[in-house]
Write a protein that holds these residues in place. Structure first.
Motif, mmCIF file in Angstrom:
data_model
loop_
_atom_site.group_PDB
_atom_site.id
_atom_site.type_symbol
_atom_site.label_atom_id
_atom_site.label_comp_id
_atom_site.label_asym_id
_atom_site.label_seq_id
_atom_site.Cartn_x
_atom_site.Cartn_y
_atom_site.Cartn_z
ATOM 1 N N SER A 1 0.819 -1.210 0.000
ATOM 2 C CA SER A 1 0.000 0.000 0.000
ATOM 3 C C SER A 1 0.855 1.263 0.000
ATOM 4 O O SER A 1 0.436 2.302 -0.501
ATOM 5 N N HIS A 2 2.072 1.181 0.537
ATOM 6 C CA HIS A 2 2.965 2.343 0.550
ATOM 7 C C HIS A 2 3.764 2.462 -0.754
ATOM 8 O O HIS A 2 4.291 3.526 -1.053
ATOM 9 N N LEU A 3 3.874 1.374 -1.500
ATOM 10 C CA LEU A 3 4.663 1.391 -2.735
ATOM 11 C C LEU A 3 3.835 1.781 -3.962
ATOM 12 O O LEU A 3 4.389 2.222 -4.954
ATOM 13 N N THR A 4 2.546 1.565 -3.895
ATOM 14 C CA THR A 4 1.703 1.912 -5.032
ATOM 15 C C THR A 4 1.250 3.352 -4.899
ATOM 16 O O THR A 4 1.106 3.875 -3.802
ATOM 17 N N GLY A 5 1.025 3.966 -5.993
ATOM 18 C CA GLY A 5 0.627 5.365 -5.970
ATOM 19 C C GLY A 5 -0.808 5.561 -6.395
ATOM 20 O O GLY A 5 -1.565 4.605 -6.637
ATOM 21 N N TYR A 6 -1.164 6.818 -6.505
ATOM 22 C CA TYR A 6 -2.520 7.209 -6.870
ATOM 23 C C TYR A 6 -2.934 6.639 -8.225
ATOM 24 O O TYR A 6 -4.055 6.170 -8.385
ATOM 25 N N ALA A 7 -2.021 6.662 -9.204
ATOM 26 C CA ALA A 7 -2.365 6.187 -10.550
ATOM 27 C C ALA A 7 -2.745 4.704 -10.531
ATOM 28 O O ALA A 7 -3.733 4.296 -11.156
ATOM 29 N N THR A 8 -1.984 3.894 -9.805
ATOM 30 C CA THR A 8 -2.289 2.463 -9.699
ATOM 31 C C THR A 8 -3.613 2.254 -8.983
ATOM 32 O O THR A 8 -4.453 1.464 -9.415
ATOM 33 N N PHE A 9 -3.792 2.979 -7.880
ATOM 34 C CA PHE A 9 -5.060 2.895 -7.157
ATOM 35 C C PHE A 9 -6.226 3.275 -8.065
ATOM 36 O O PHE A 9 -7.234 2.573 -8.133
ATOM 37 N N SER A 10 -6.096 4.400 -8.733
ATOM 38 C CA SER A 10 -7.173 4.919 -9.579
ATOM 39 C C SER A 10 -7.573 3.907 -10.657
ATOM 40 O O SER A 10 -8.755 3.636 -10.870
ATOM 41 N N ARG A 11 -6.585 3.339 -11.326
ATOM 42 C CA ARG A 11 -6.842 2.354 -12.389
ATOM 43 C C ARG A 11 -7.507 1.097 -11.822
ATOM 44 O O ARG A 11 -8.509 0.611 -12.343
ATOM 45 N N SER A 12 -6.964 0.589 -10.732
ATOM 46 C CA SER A 12 -7.478 -0.641 -10.137
ATOM 47 C C SER A 12 -8.886 -0.440 -9.559
ATOM 48 O O SER A 12 -9.790 -1.243 -9.781
ATOM 49 N N PHE A 13 -9.065 0.641 -8.831
ATOM 50 C CA PHE A 13 -10.355 0.924 -8.207
ATOM 51 C C PHE A 13 -11.431 1.150 -9.260
ATOM 52 O O PHE A 13 -12.540 0.634 -9.159
ATOM 53 N N SER A 14 -11.101 1.897 -10.295
ATOM 54 C CA SER A 14 -12.073 2.198 -11.351
ATOM 55 C C SER A 14 -12.495 0.950 -12.113
ATOM 56 O O SER A 14 -13.604 0.886 -12.653
ATOM 57 N N SER A 15 -11.628 -0.055 -12.144
ATOM 58 C CA SER A 15 -11.936 -1.264 -12.920
ATOM 59 C C SER A 15 -13.106 -2.064 -12.364
ATOM 60 O O SER A 15 -13.687 -2.885 -13.071
ATOM 61 N N VAL A 16 -13.477 -1.839 -11.100
ATOM 62 C CA VAL A 16 -14.588 -2.594 -10.520
ATOM 63 C C VAL A 16 -15.945 -1.945 -10.787
ATOM 64 O O VAL A 16 -16.974 -2.485 -10.420
ATOM 65 N N PHE A 17 -15.934 -0.784 -11.440
ATOM 66 C CA PHE A 17 -17.175 -0.081 -11.767
ATOM 67 C C PHE A 17 -17.598 -0.405 -13.192
ATOM 68 O O PHE A 17 -16.772 -0.743 -14.037
ATOM 69 N N GLY A 18 -18.885 -0.258 -13.461
ATOM 70 C CA GLY A 18 -19.405 -0.439 -14.808
ATOM 71 C C GLY A 18 -19.016 0.726 -15.699
ATOM 72 O O GLY A 18 -18.615 1.790 -15.211
ATOM 73 N N PRO A 19 -19.156 0.554 -17.014
ATOM 74 C CA PRO A 19 -18.737 1.605 -17.947
ATOM 75 C C PRO A 19 -19.503 2.920 -17.783
ATOM 76 O O PRO A 19 -18.965 3.979 -18.075
ATOM 77 N N GLN A 20 -20.721 2.875 -17.292
ATOM 78 C CA GLN A 20 -21.529 4.087 -17.125
ATOM 79 C C GLN A 20 -21.486 4.649 -15.705
ATOM 80 O O GLN A 20 -22.149 5.631 -15.418
ATOM 81 N N SER A 21 -20.724 4.003 -14.811
ATOM 82 C CA SER A 21 -20.727 4.449 -13.407
ATOM 83 C C SER A 21 -19.325 4.632 -12.831
ATOM 84 O O SER A 21 -19.140 4.527 -11.627
ATOM 85 N N LYS A 22 -18.353 4.907 -13.687
ATOM 86 C CA LYS A 22 -16.982 5.119 -13.206
ATOM 87 C C LYS A 22 -16.944 6.308 -12.246
ATOM 88 O O LYS A 22 -17.648 7.292 -12.425
ATOM 89 N N PRO A 23 -16.111 6.231 -11.218
ATOM 90 C CA PRO A 23 -16.006 7.363 -10.285
ATOM 91 C C PRO A 23 -15.338 8.566 -10.960
ATOM 92 O O PRO A 23 -14.480 8.401 -11.823
ATOM 93 N N SER A 24 -15.740 9.741 -10.518
ATOM 94 C CA SER A 24 -15.136 10.974 -11.029
ATOM 95 C C SER A 24 -13.740 11.135 -10.439
ATOM 96 O O SER A 24 -13.368 10.456 -9.472
ATOM 97 N N ILE A 25 -12.976 12.043 -10.995
ATOM 98 C CA ILE A 25 -11.638 12.329 -10.455
ATOM 99 C C ILE A 25 -11.751 12.783 -9.005
ATOM 100 O O ILE A 25 -10.969 12.360 -8.153
#
Length: 150
Positions: free
Chosen positions: A115-139
């Motif tokens: 958790s300390h080695l990964t950054g925002y970009a990795t989190f953002s990509r991974s977290f967003s992948s669990v959402f549907g195409p019409q419900s992605k989280p905003s920035i």
């Protein structure tokens, strides 16, 4: 709940809680986050608020806790009386859950280091992948979640 809170508040008295160890709640070192313990805490809240009859809207991990509470209702041992229940985005069938590699790694002994080695970009990509195409989280939502877990 912020996106639907106002609409629900027009017709219902709303009470929301963070589960122990989640969101903004305390994260005690004892790590006793069992489903039964969480359900006990929810029932203590129900009693403290004097809730007799209510609807339940559960989400994600809360679905599993709500299932335990529902079992208590069916055994006539639960606090209050449920009028209805809606389960959202959760593990109703744990055997069908397919955790992402990142989720598995974070749960492993490597998790506290990863958790300390990964950054925002990795989190953002991974977290967003669990959402549907019409419900992605905003920035803004992604930044809020990032702040919350860090």
């Amino acid at each position: 709940w912020q996106l639907i809170w106002d609409a629900l508040a027009r017709d219902y008295r709303l009470i929301a809680l963070d589960m122990l160890g989640f969101g903004f709640s305390d994260k005690p070192n004892s790590k006793n986050y069992s489903i039964h313990r969480q359900a006990d805490l929810v029932e203590a809240l129900i009693k403290a608020k004097g809730l007799d009859q209510f609807h339940v809207l559960a989400h994600d991990y809360g679905d599993t806790v709500a299932q335990e509470l529902l079992a208590r209702q069916l055994e006539s041992s639960g606090a209050g009386h449920w009028l209805s229940c809606c389960f959202l985005n959760g593990g109703l069938f744990p055997e069908t859950h397919r955790a992402l590699l990142m989720q598995k790694l974070l749960l492993s002994p490597l998790g506290k280091y990863l958790s300390h080695l990964t950054g925002y970009a990795t989190f953002s990509r991974s977290f967003s992948s669990v959402f549907g195409p019409q419900s992605k989280p905003s920035i803004q939502e992604l930044e809020s979640f990032w702040w919350l877990i860090n």
